[in-house]
Structure formats: C-alpha cells, structure tokens
Design an enzyme around this catalytic site. Sequence first.
Site, PDB file in Angstrom:
ATOM      1  N   LYS A 145       0.790  -1.426   0.169  1.00  0.00           N
ATOM      2  CA  LYS A 145       0.380  -0.326  -0.115  1.00  0.00           C
ATOM      3  C   LYS A 145       1.117   1.309   0.303  1.00  0.00           C
ATOM      4  O   LYS A 145       1.459   1.442   0.338  1.00  0.00           O
ATOM      5  CB  LYS A 145      -1.030  -0.195   1.242  1.00  0.00           C
TER       6      LYS A 145
HETATM    7  O1  G3P Z   1      -9.278   0.241   4.487  1.00  0.00           O
HETATM    8  C1  G3P Z   1      -9.741   1.312   5.426  1.00  0.00           C
HETATM    9  C2  G3P Z   1     -10.117   1.628   6.638  1.00  0.00           C
HETATM   10  O2  G3P Z   1      -9.202   0.914   7.512  1.00  0.00           O
HETATM   11  C3  G3P Z   1     -10.454   2.693   6.985  1.00  0.00           C
HETATM   12  O3  G3P Z   1     -12.133   2.677   7.966  1.00  0.00           O
HETATM   13  O4  G3P Z   1     -13.106   3.221   9.184  1.00  0.00           O
HETATM   14  O5  G3P Z   1     -10.482   4.272   9.708  1.00  0.00           O
HETATM   15  O6  G3P Z   1     -12.578   4.754   7.991  1.00  0.00           O
HETATM   16  P1  G3P Z   1     -12.142   3.835   8.778  1.00  0.00           P
END
Ligand code: G3P
Length: 225
Positions: free
Chosen positions: A83
């Site tokens: 990534k």
């Molecule tokens: O894959 C990216 C993810 O982990 C982010 O999720 O819920 O932290 O915005 P969030």
Amino acid sequence: MKIFLDSANLTEIKEAMSWGAIDGVTTNPTLVAKEGKEFFPLLKEICEVVNGPVSMETVSRDAAGMVEEGRSFAKLHPHIVVKCPLTKEGLKATRQLAGEKIRVNVTLCFSAPQALLAAKAGAYFVSPFVGRLDDISSDGMALIRDIKTIYANYPFSTQILVASVRHPLHVVEAAKAGADIATMPFAVLESLVKHPLTDAGLERFLKDWEKLPAEAKAWKNVPSR
Ligand code: G3P
C-alpha cells in the site's frame, strides 16, 4: 464483487476464512498496531492463512523509503500487495514498484482525479475511502460510480477496492456500482450474514422438529440406498 477483510487480527481472519467468505485481506498501520505483535511474523502468518492478496501499508513519507519497504514486504510472501498513499511521493513509488512487477494498492483516495492518477501510475488496486467521505457530508458512493465510469473509458487494469466500509448498505451499493472489491471490518462482515427472519425461521423449524416423536426422527432409521 470480491470481499476482503479489513483486519490484522488472526482470529477474525481465520474465522472469516472458515465461512468461505473472504478473498483477501487489507491492513493498515492502525490495524497492525492494535494487535501489539511483532510486525513481520504477523504479516507472514496472515499471508499463510489467506488464500489471496494481503495489503500492507508503507510508512515512509518519501518515495525512496516506500520503495525500500515495498520491496521488503514483497519478499515476504507472494500474496503481498504494497500500500502506498495517494501523494506525489506515493505515486512515484507506485510507478517504480509496479515497474518491478510488485503489486501496489494506492490508498487514501478521496477524489476521482486522484483515482485517475493512481491508474496511470500503474496501481493494481485503488482504495477510495467511502465512510470517511460520508463522515464529512460528501457522497462516498458517488465517488465509486465516478471512478467506475472513468476507468471504463480507458484500458486501465486498476481494480476498485472500496474501503472505509462501515455498514451492509455500503457493501450493497459498492456491488451495484460494479466495484471489484469491498474491504470491511469483521463486524460488518458478520452483519451481512444476519437477518431476523432467518433467526426466527430457524427457531420455528427446530421447535417443530422437536414435536416429532423420537422414533420418527431417529438417524438409525435412515434407509440406506
Ligand atoms: O481500509 C481502510 C479502512 O481501514 C479505513 O476505515 O473506518 O477507519 O475509515 P475507517
């Protein structure tokens, strides 16, 4: 649409794998730090458990550092996808790693022009964060539809990996938009299974089965072919 688990937790990953539910895993520094384990052995074990791509994020701010980290990750296991963030340095690193046949997931994508640049740099996946856009009153799913339209106009091979998925409707909308993959936390994956009518229906079937006399339902009475 493929389903990935957004987690670095081995118990969750093994459980989801046992349902035949997931095609890959995504992680990020936040998720890995939460596990409090030695990083490389954990990453290797995840790769051995998962029969598909496992994304791990670089933590350098400059392209040279990202490329160095990306090469180390890629050596660890063939399932690794590196990534890189959607910055100028991240795009430079993506171009370099892609040129070395190392798959890159360009992450932290929040706009259509960013997604266009990721594809041009040679990204294997692009990760638009729908939940975080919804959080600031932008329409996360509109971005997925825009990227889908843009990519369909050109011979890009970058796959759209919908990230920051927060609830089952995000998953349904991502599939309707034709996204290649949605990655989600274990709680969201579990909530895809659940339906109150399934639970109530099962209760009723099993109660009715109980009403049959023991002799009528004895497995020993199953006739052979
Ligand atoms: O894959 C990216 C993810 O982990 C982010 O999720 O819920 O932290 O915005 P969030």
